[in-house]
Motif scaffolding. Structure first.
Motif, mmCIF file in Angstrom:
data_model
loop_
_atom_site.group_PDB
_atom_site.id
_atom_site.type_symbol
_atom_site.label_atom_id
_atom_site.label_comp_id
_atom_site.label_asym_id
_atom_site.label_seq_id
_atom_site.Cartn_x
_atom_site.Cartn_y
_atom_site.Cartn_z
ATOM 1 N N VAL A 13 32.567 18.710 12.929
ATOM 2 C CA VAL A 13 33.448 17.549 12.817
ATOM 3 C C VAL A 13 33.345 16.687 14.076
ATOM 4 N N ALA A 14 33.211 17.314 15.242
ATOM 5 C CA ALA A 14 33.056 16.549 16.487
ATOM 6 C C ALA A 14 31.805 15.680 16.433
ATOM 7 N N THR A 15 30.720 16.216 15.894
ATOM 8 C CA THR A 15 29.486 15.435 15.752
ATOM 9 C C THR A 15 29.697 14.272 14.793
ATOM 10 N N LEU A 16 30.348 14.521 13.669
ATOM 11 C CA LEU A 16 30.621 13.471 12.691
ATOM 12 C C LEU A 16 31.585 12.421 13.249
ATOM 13 N N GLU A 17 32.551 12.874 14.028
ATOM 14 C CA GLU A 17 33.517 11.954 14.634
ATOM 15 C C GLU A 17 32.819 11.067 15.662
ATOM 16 N N LYS A 18 31.947 11.649 16.473
ATOM 17 C CA LYS A 18 31.200 10.888 17.482
ATOM 18 C C LYS A 18 30.332 9.814 16.826
ATOM 19 N N ALA A 19 29.798 10.114 15.649
ATOM 20 C CA ALA A 19 28.978 9.152 14.909
ATOM 21 C C ALA A 19 29.823 8.074 14.234
ATOM 22 N N GLY A 20 31.143 8.270 14.229
ATOM 23 C CA GLY A 20 32.026 7.302 13.590
ATOM 24 C C GLY A 20 32.208 7.530 12.106
ATOM 25 N N TYR A 21 31.828 8.722 11.613
ATOM 26 C CA TYR A 21 31.883 8.997 10.189
ATOM 27 C C TYR A 21 33.168 9.678 9.752
ATOM 28 N N VAL A 22 33.831 10.375 10.659
ATOM 29 C CA VAL A 22 35.042 11.117 10.315
ATOM 30 C C VAL A 22 36.149 10.768 11.307
ATOM 31 N N ALA A 23 37.344 10.576 10.779
ATOM 32 C CA ALA A 23 38.535 10.368 11.605
ATOM 33 C C ALA A 23 39.363 11.649 11.568
ATOM 34 N N VAL A 24 39.838 12.050 12.728
ATOM 35 C CA VAL A 24 40.654 13.263 12.855
ATOM 36 C C VAL A 24 42.069 12.836 13.223
ATOM 37 N N THR A 25 43.036 13.316 12.449
ATOM 38 C CA THR A 25 44.442 13.002 12.700
ATOM 39 C C THR A 25 45.205 14.307 12.871
ATOM 40 N N LYS A 26 45.990 14.397 13.923
ATOM 41 C CA LYS A 26 46.797 15.597 14.162
ATOM 42 C C LYS A 26 48.263 15.255 13.964
ATOM 43 N N THR B 67 0.853 -1.182 0.000
ATOM 44 C CA THR B 67 0.000 0.000 0.000
ATOM 45 C C THR B 67 0.890 1.234 0.000
ATOM 46 N N GLU B 68 0.342 2.333 -0.493
ATOM 47 C CA GLU B 68 1.105 3.572 -0.550
ATOM 48 C C GLU B 68 1.295 4.201 0.820
ATOM 49 N N THR B 69 0.543 3.761 1.813
ATOM 50 C CA THR B 69 0.638 4.350 3.147
ATOM 51 C C THR B 69 1.455 3.488 4.101
ATOM 52 N N SER B 70 2.223 2.544 3.584
ATOM 53 C CA SER B 70 3.064 1.709 4.436
ATOM 54 C C SER B 70 4.018 2.570 5.239
ATOM 55 N N PRO B 71 4.043 2.376 6.563
ATOM 56 C CA PRO B 71 4.982 3.180 7.353
ATOM 57 C C PRO B 71 6.426 2.893 6.946
ATOM 58 N N GLY B 72 7.178 3.948 6.790
ATOM 59 C CA GLY B 72 8.588 3.791 6.452
ATOM 60 C C GLY B 72 8.865 3.566 4.984
ATOM 61 N N ALA B 73 7.856 3.649 4.129
ATOM 62 C CA ALA B 73 8.054 3.372 2.712
ATOM 63 C C ALA B 73 8.703 4.548 1.975
ATOM 64 N N HIS B 74 8.514 5.756 2.456
ATOM 65 C CA HIS B 74 9.067 6.922 1.763
ATOM 66 C C HIS B 74 10.586 6.956 1.939
ATOM 67 N N PRO B 75 11.315 7.300 0.879
ATOM 68 C CA PRO B 75 12.779 7.309 0.975
ATOM 69 C C PRO B 75 13.339 8.279 2.019
ATOM 70 N N ARG B 76 12.553 9.232 2.489
ATOM 71 C CA ARG B 76 13.062 10.158 3.518
ATOM 72 C C ARG B 76 13.452 9.413 4.785
ATOM 73 N N HIS B 77 12.867 8.249 4.993
ATOM 74 C CA HIS B 77 13.199 7.454 6.169
ATOM 75 C C HIS B 77 14.620 6.899 6.109
ATOM 76 N N GLU B 78 15.219 6.956 4.922
ATOM 77 C CA GLU B 78 16.591 6.477 4.737
ATOM 78 C C GLU B 78 17.625 7.584 4.904
ATOM 79 N N LEU B 79 17.170 8.827 5.063
ATOM 80 C CA LEU B 79 18.114 9.932 5.257
ATOM 81 C C LEU B 79 18.827 9.774 6.594
ATOM 82 N N ASP B 80 20.091 10.114 6.613
ATOM 83 C CA ASP B 80 20.897 10.048 7.825
ATOM 84 C C ASP B 80 20.817 11.400 8.522
ATOM 85 N N GLU B 81 20.242 11.433 9.704
ATOM 86 C CA GLU B 81 20.046 12.698 10.418
ATOM 87 C C GLU B 81 21.369 13.386 10.760
#
Length: 108
Positions: free
Chosen positions: A56-69, A2-16
Motif C-alpha cells: 500500500v505504501a508503494t501504491l500510495e507513493k505512486a498516487g494510486y491509493v489514499a489511506v485514511t485513518k 511495421t511489426e517491429t515498431s518500438p513500443g508497439a506491443h501492448p506490454r509497453h502499456e502495462l503499469d509497473e
C-alpha cells in the motif's frame, strides 16, 4: 507501419507499479468499492499486515491509493481507496492485459 515498431506491443502499456501480483490484487479489490477497511483487503488478498502495508505504501507513493485513518467507536481503523489516477491507471493496465491476451496468441 511495421511489426517491429518500438513500443508497439501492448506490454509497453502495462503499469509497473500495478503489475506486481499483490499490488494488482489490492488495486482490483479496491476498484470494486469506494473504500475498504485494511483488514478486509488483507483478508481478501490473503497477505499479512506487513506485506499489505508495504505494498500500500508503494501504491500510495505512486498516487494510486489514499489511506485514511480513523476510529470506529474506540477502535482505530484504516481505510484504503483508489484515487482517480489509480482508477485510471488500473483501467489502462487491464486494457493492456486484454490486448496482450487477445493479440499475443500468434507469432513468436
Amino acid at each position: 507501419m511495421t511489426e517491429t515498431s518500438p513500443g508497439a506491443h501492448p506490454r509497453h502499456e502495462l503499469d509497473e507499479v500495478i503489475h506486481a501480483p499483490v499490488r494488482f490484487s489490492i488495486v482490483a479489490t479496491l476498484a470494486a468499492a469506494d473504500k475498504a477497511e485494511f483488514a478486509f483487503v488483507r483478508d481478501t488478498v490473503e497477505v499479512s499486515d506487513s506485506v499489505l502495508s508495504r505494498q500500500v505504501a508503494t501504491l500510495e507513493k505512486a498516487g494510486y491509493v489514499a489511506v485514511t485513518k480513523g476510529y470506529v467507536g474506540k477502535r482505530p481503523r484504516t481505510w484504503l481507496a483508489l484515487t482517480p489516477s489509480g482508477r485510471t491507471a488500473f483501467a489502462a493496465h487491464c486494457q493492456a492485459l486484454r490486448a496482450i491476451a487477445g493479440d499475443g496468441a500468434g507469432g513468436g
